[in-house]
Design an enzyme around this catalytic site. Structure first.
Site, PDB file in Angstrom:
ATOM      1  N   CYS A 151       0.802  -1.230   0.000  1.00 35.34           N
ATOM      2  CA  CYS A 151       0.000   0.000   0.000  1.00 35.34           C
ATOM      3  C   CYS A 151       0.834   1.281   0.000  1.00 35.34           C
ATOM      4  O   CYS A 151       0.277   2.371  -0.114  1.00 35.34           O
ATOM      5  CB  CYS A 151      -0.960  -0.008   1.183  1.00 35.34           C
ATOM      6  N   HIS A 283      -4.078   8.115   5.259  1.00 32.07           N
ATOM      7  CA  HIS A 283      -4.183   6.751   4.724  1.00 32.07           C
ATOM      8  C   HIS A 283      -5.609   6.246   4.977  1.00 32.07           C
ATOM      9  O   HIS A 283      -6.215   5.683   4.085  1.00 32.07           O
ATOM     10  CB  HIS A 283      -3.140   5.858   5.386  1.00 32.07           C
ATOM     11  N   HIS A 320      -9.805   1.528  -1.475  1.00 30.66           N
ATOM     12  CA  HIS A 320      -8.368   1.365  -1.274  1.00 30.66           C
ATOM     13  C   HIS A 320      -7.740   0.933  -2.596  1.00 30.66           C
ATOM     14  O   HIS A 320      -8.099  -0.098  -3.161  1.00 30.66           O
ATOM     15  CB  HIS A 320      -8.105   0.324  -0.190  1.00 30.66           C
TER      16      HIS A 320
END
Lengths: 391, 207
Positions: A151, A283, A320
């Site tokens: 990520c 995030h 995401h």
């Protein structure tokens, strides 16, 4: 002496479509893009919801599309020297196709040689190939490298680009990242109980239940100030600070105090010479462990300013984006800086008492921004931060 | 510079299953740092590079998906190299940068690692950098991918780690013979042969 790093072009694609206007209509309007996935059978998985745009296409196509847009915007000449750094884990749809075809070949009693039908396109599963193919498609000369750090992969690519330029090792770097919703990661994140149970992503809220996946790809052109000036390129913003730091806490969970995130953000702020910024793109995965840890990390780094720094998670609209998250959220942060608009945390209900920052709930705010930050975190306790300033 | 290698005999790492990829990395880095003087974890970086990566973990997950079986949660966790880097960070109290890279230039796992290590040292991002190259002997998919890339997998699972220090010059790669044809890697080290040659030169032994 550290050279200045300028951002001179970008291209972006999310579930809202391609380009900045699609982001303004979706992300900045606080409109979640989640819907039932139709590009494959979601029956075996824990959710059918994700943020997708159209049918499945090869990863290399969206990388090429967004990178070409970035190069056009920057006005880079054909055949330019530019390093190509790509955050990607490879094309997972090609991986599934390889093993499906291999299974069918075996069922047919046949000829499942290594280069059989399943082998066609198998090279697209290799991250490094994606970087090389993108550089070839753009016709640029330079290093081709893939960052596979989950990520934070494309954020790492941007940090690396900043190091190459600021140290004088490169004049021009194209940093990109891409992820498209597919079955492999829907199965993986489902097995880890990380997916939202109700089709919505509510970062920092008391009733959050997890993340949903989303399509995303973006590319940015970074240049040295001297190089950009020589070409007469128009800078969109300066990348003035960056930081990478580890938690050294747990393989899969963040440090509960957000120690690594605070260290990465602190390095980025010190590099920029700033005590604070006007906006943070968080995030914000809406998972149980991430959001309180991130809140504490941001509180630690901003200290007395923490209550006056707006923070939002645009994963509440885009989902995401995994390896693409860093660079897509950098583009979102760039638009916030240039438009003077803070994208909201969409679907915001009641804040988790452990998450007590200004999360820009549900509606965009206007703000006169001089500097903004985007932060990302990943498995292994790896954290990144990037500071953008107006030029 | 300190170097270390590990092969398929690397001990298992609790929580990591099926694949030798993470145990190889774990053993090579521990062996490398185990003989180094203590350093500041906040000023230490770990950079991992591989061409194909942990194909065993990805392929095991994909084959179970295609077979209609539930995904193993441990495979989810270890499907990114971040997981073993994070484990090493916990073991060794490393809070500096952790990077994982994929590079497909033949023989250039070593070159890209050394370039990245030098960049981190010269820009002040770290005072010492552990570089680790890792590649698995190829299964079906990885073999097809290596052929298409023009790269050569090692004959056996292998990891090589090097520790660079700010006070030491970054080493130059030994000159390697022309890349062998994909079908017959004479040395068996494939994409890691540059690192193996570097380690051998450092240790004063033949590769």
């Amino acid at each position: 002496m550290r050279r200045e790093v300028l951002l001179t072009g970008y291209g972006v694609r999310t579930a809202f479509g391609t380009g900045a206007e699609a982001l303004r209509d979706g992300v900045f309007d606080g409109r979640p893009a989640f819907a039932p996935v139709t590009r494959f059978d979601t029956g075996p998985y824990r959710t059918d919801a994700a943020a997708t745009h159209g049918p499945a296409v090869p990863l290399r196509e969206v990388l090429a599309e967004t990178a070409a847009a970035a190069v056009r915007m920057a006005g880079l000449p054909a055949g330019a020297r530019a390093d190509v750094l790509v955050g990607t884990a490879g094309d997972f749809t090609a991986l599934t196709r390889f093993w499906r075809t291999r299974g069918r070949d075996a069922d047919a009693g046949g000829a499942a040689g290594s280069d059989g039908a399943g082998g066609a396109g198998v090279v697209e599963t290799v991250p490094a190939w994606q970087a090389a193919a993108l550089a070839d498609a753009l016709g640029v000369r330079g290093t081709r490298l893939a960052f596979t750090s989950a990520c934070v992969a494309s954020a790492m690519a941007v940090v690396h680009g900043c190091l190459l330029i600021s140290s004088g090792r490169a004049d021009t770097v194209l940093c990109a990242g891409a992820y498209l919703v597919e079955e492999e990661n829907l199965a993986k994140f489902g097995s880890g109980f990380a997916l939202s149970r109700d089709g919505a992503v509510r970062p920092f809220c008391a009733d959050r239940s997890g993340l949903l996946l989303g399509d995303g790809a973006a590319a940015v052109v970074l240049e040295s100030a001297d190089g950009a000036r020589r070409r007469g390129a128009r800078p969109l913003a300066a990348l003035t600070g960056w930081g990478v730091a580890g938690d050294a806490h747990h393989v899969a969970r963040p440090h509960p105090e957000g120690a690594g995130l605070a260290a990465a953000a602190g390095r980025a702020l010190r590099g920029a010479g700033l005590p604070r910024v006007g906006y943070v793109n968080a995030h914000g995965t809406a998972t149980r462990h991430n959001d309180p840890a991130e809140t504490r990390g941001l509180r630690a780094v901003f200290g007395p300013y923490a209550d006056s720094v707006p923070v939002s998670s645009t994963k509440s609209t885009t989902g995401h984006l995994l390896e693409a998250a860093g660079v897509v959220e950098l583009v979102i942060t760039l638009l916030a800086l240039r438009d003077g608009v803070l994208p909201p945390t969409a679907g915001f209900t009641e804040p988790d008492p452990l998450c007590d920052l200004d999360f820009v709930p549900n509606r965009p705010h206007k703000a006169d921004l001089r500097a903004a930050m985007t932060v990302n975190a990943a498995f292994g306790g790896v954290n990144t931060a990037l500071v953008l300033e107006r030029t | 510079m300190i170097t270390a290698m590990s092969d398929a005999s690397a001990p298992p790492v609790p929580g990591f299953v099926e694949s030798t990829f993470s145990p190889l990395v774990h053993a090579a880095v521990h062996r490398c740092l185990g003989v180094a003087p203590p350093g500041d974890g906040a000023r230490t970086a770990i950079v991992l590079a591989s061409t194909v990566g942990d194909a065993t973990t990805l392929d095991t997950g994909s084959r179970s998906l295609v077979a209609g079986q539930a995904h193993q949660p441990l495979l989810f966790m270890q499907s990114t190299a971040n997981a073993i880097l994070g484990r090493l960070a916990v073991d060794l109290a490393v809070t500096g940068p952790l990077l994982s890279l994929s590079t497909a230039v033949p023989d250039d796992v070593a070159g890209e690692l050394l370039t990245t290590g030098a960049l981190l040292l010269e820009t002040g991002e770290a005072d010492r950098v552990v570089l680790v190259g890792v590649e698995l002997a190829a299964g079906d998919r990885a073999a097809a991918a290596h052929r298409a890339l023009g790269t050569v997998p090692p004959a056996e699972d292998l990891a090589v780690a090097l520790l660079l220090d700010r006070d030491d010059p970054v080493p130059h790669l030994p000159e390697l013979p022309a890349h062998p044809p994909p079908a017959a890697p004479p040395d068996g080290y494939g994409t890691l042969r540059g690192l193996v040659a570097l380690a051998a030169r450092n240790q004063g032994t033949p590769p």
